[in-house]
Design a protein around this motif. Structure first.
Motif, PDB file in Angstrom:
ATOM      1  N   LYS A  41      36.369  45.977  37.102  1.00 52.02           N
ATOM      2  CA  LYS A  41      36.570  45.932  35.784  1.00 52.02           C
ATOM      3  C   LYS A  41      36.949  47.412  35.224  1.00 52.02           C
ATOM      4  O   LYS A  41      36.277  47.352  33.957  1.00 52.02           O
ATOM      5  CB  LYS A  41      35.392  45.053  34.881  1.00 52.02           C
ATOM      6  CG  LYS A  41      35.773  44.861  33.912  1.00 52.02           C
ATOM      7  CD  LYS A  41      34.691  43.729  33.200  1.00 52.02           C
ATOM      8  CE  LYS A  41      34.811  43.607  31.682  1.00 52.02           C
ATOM      9  NZ  LYS A  41      33.651  42.820  31.149  1.00 52.02           N
ATOM     10  N   SER A  95      30.909  44.691  40.917  1.00 56.09           N
ATOM     11  CA  SER A  95      31.907  43.715  40.768  1.00 56.09           C
ATOM     12  C   SER A  95      31.766  42.696  39.695  1.00 56.09           C
ATOM     13  O   SER A  95      30.800  42.123  39.799  1.00 56.09           O
ATOM     14  CB  SER A  95      32.121  42.894  42.119  1.00 56.09           C
ATOM     15  OG  SER A  95      32.418  43.945  43.345  1.00 56.09           O
ATOM     16  N   THR A  96      32.558  42.618  39.040  1.00 57.30           N
ATOM     17  CA  THR A  96      32.553  41.607  37.773  1.00 57.30           C
ATOM     18  C   THR A  96      33.922  41.304  37.361  1.00 57.30           C
ATOM     19  O   THR A  96      34.917  41.574  37.654  1.00 57.30           O
ATOM     20  CB  THR A  96      31.915  42.233  36.386  1.00 57.30           C
ATOM     21  OG1 THR A  96      32.745  43.355  36.148  1.00 57.30           O
ATOM     22  CG2 THR A  96      30.426  42.512  36.442  1.00 57.30           C
ATOM     23  N   GLN A 123      31.553  32.344  35.208  1.00 52.45           N
ATOM     24  CA  GLN A 123      31.713  33.819  35.628  1.00 52.45           C
ATOM     25  C   GLN A 123      30.526  34.450  36.144  1.00 52.45           C
ATOM     26  O   GLN A 123      30.555  35.215  36.884  1.00 52.45           O
ATOM     27  CB  GLN A 123      32.137  34.590  34.108  1.00 52.45           C
ATOM     28  CG  GLN A 123      33.415  34.682  33.721  1.00 52.45           C
ATOM     29  CD  GLN A 123      33.625  35.503  32.686  1.00 52.45           C
ATOM     30  OE1 GLN A 123      33.031  35.214  31.436  1.00 52.45           O
ATOM     31  NE2 GLN A 123      34.441  36.386  32.675  1.00 52.45           N
ATOM     32  N   LYS A 124      29.309  34.087  35.352  1.00 54.58           N
ATOM     33  CA  LYS A 124      28.104  34.622  35.946  1.00 54.58           C
ATOM     34  C   LYS A 124      27.791  34.027  37.195  1.00 54.58           C
ATOM     35  O   LYS A 124      27.190  34.745  37.997  1.00 54.58           O
ATOM     36  CB  LYS A 124      27.109  34.023  35.018  1.00 54.58           C
ATOM     37  CG  LYS A 124      25.735  34.639  35.034  1.00 54.58           C
ATOM     38  CD  LYS A 124      24.665  34.252  34.075  1.00 54.58           C
ATOM     39  CE  LYS A 124      23.472  34.963  34.354  1.00 54.58           C
ATOM     40  NZ  LYS A 124      22.185  34.479  33.414  1.00 54.58           N
ATOM     41  N   ASN A 127      29.796  36.265  39.671  1.00 53.48           N
ATOM     42  CA  ASN A 127      29.147  37.481  39.733  1.00 53.48           C
ATOM     43  C   ASN A 127      27.982  37.397  40.705  1.00 53.48           C
ATOM     44  O   ASN A 127      27.508  38.578  41.219  1.00 53.48           O
ATOM     45  CB  ASN A 127      29.065  38.018  38.360  1.00 53.48           C
ATOM     46  CG  ASN A 127      30.197  38.399  37.689  1.00 53.48           C
ATOM     47  OD1 ASN A 127      31.023  38.843  38.353  1.00 53.48           O
ATOM     48  ND2 ASN A 127      30.105  38.525  36.388  1.00 53.48           N
ATOM     49  N   GLU A 128      27.223  36.240  40.818  1.00 58.17           N
ATOM     50  CA  GLU A 128      25.816  36.220  41.602  1.00 58.17           C
ATOM     51  C   GLU A 128      26.222  35.954  43.023  1.00 58.17           C
ATOM     52  O   GLU A 128      25.537  36.118  43.888  1.00 58.17           O
ATOM     53  CB  GLU A 128      25.152  35.319  40.968  1.00 58.17           C
ATOM     54  CG  GLU A 128      24.608  35.712  39.649  1.00 58.17           C
ATOM     55  CD  GLU A 128      23.470  34.589  39.119  1.00 58.17           C
ATOM     56  OE1 GLU A 128      22.735  33.820  40.168  1.00 58.17           O
ATOM     57  OE2 GLU A 128      23.204  34.816  38.182  1.00 58.17           O
ATOM     58  N   LYS A 134      32.628  36.741  47.194  1.00 58.23           N
ATOM     59  CA  LYS A 134      33.029  36.738  45.434  1.00 58.23           C
ATOM     60  C   LYS A 134      34.633  36.917  45.751  1.00 58.23           C
ATOM     61  O   LYS A 134      35.531  36.541  45.357  1.00 58.23           O
ATOM     62  CB  LYS A 134      32.466  37.803  44.763  1.00 58.23           C
ATOM     63  CG  LYS A 134      33.209  38.050  43.538  1.00 58.23           C
ATOM     64  CD  LYS A 134      32.169  39.157  42.781  1.00 58.23           C
ATOM     65  CE  LYS A 134      33.015  39.474  41.459  1.00 58.23           C
ATOM     66  NZ  LYS A 134      32.257  40.501  40.791  1.00 58.23           N
TER      67      LYS A 134
END
Length: 182
Positions: A41, A95-96, A123-124, A127-128, A134
């Motif tokens: 991002k 990383s998002t 999304q969350k 990201n986890e 991912k």
């Protein structure tokens, strides 16, 4: 020259016609930028990483063969550039995924709010995931790479890549369901 395949262009680069790399750059810069942007991002960093990919393409052009799948080969380089950058910086990989654009107001606001909440939770959940899982989700589901290409990128068989993606999706589902209950 625009009608040449990626493989034919890369073989020209390999044989010393470095000016043909510009066509490959034009074909792949947006796709590579998108991959990097979804991983971290940071737009300016992504631009640098795309440049680094093409520097490595020149540096390692001797490793490209006629039998190579260009897409897999360049994404393998991109993946290495990404991880090498963070190793060199000795930073935790931040990383998002990109933020989802807000849904425009419609007649059914309640449905839009629910959809937006599900996207936020997804999304969350992504990201986890651990970085490796991912990455699998991003490459297979967002970048829509085939399992064969994904296997070439991460260094395994097509079947193993499929299994890894399914396991990552299973983990994503579990995280999503846990977050949805909160």
């Amino acid at each position: 020259m625009n009608t040449l395949s990626d493989s034919a262009l890369m073989l020209k680069v390999k044989s010393g016609e470095s000016h043909t790399l510009g066509l490959l750059y034009e074909r792949y810069k947006k796709r590579l930028f998108g991959f990097f942007f979804q991983m971290n991002k940071d737009a300016s960093l992504c631009e640098d990483l795309v440049q680094n990919v093409f520097i490595r393409v020149l540096k390692y052009k001797h490793t490209y063969t006629e039998d190579s799948n260009f897409l897999s080969w360049i994404f393998k380089i991109a993946r290495n550039v990404y991880y090498d950058h963070f190793k060199a910086q000795d930073k935790k990989r931040a990383s998002t995924l990109t933020e989802v654009n807000h849904i425009e107001a419609t007649e059914n606001v309640e449905r839009d709010i629910e959809k937006s909440e599900k996207i936020r939770i997804l999304q969350k959940a992504i990201n986890e995931l651990p970085p490796a899982k991912k990455e699998l989700i991003i490459l297979s589901k967002i970048k829509e790479l085939k399992y064969k290409e994904l296997g070439e990128i991460i260094g395994c068989t097509e079947g193993n890549a499929r299994t890894k993606v399914h396991r990552a999706l299973y983990d994503l589902k579990q995280i999503y369901l846990t977050l949805e209950k909160r």
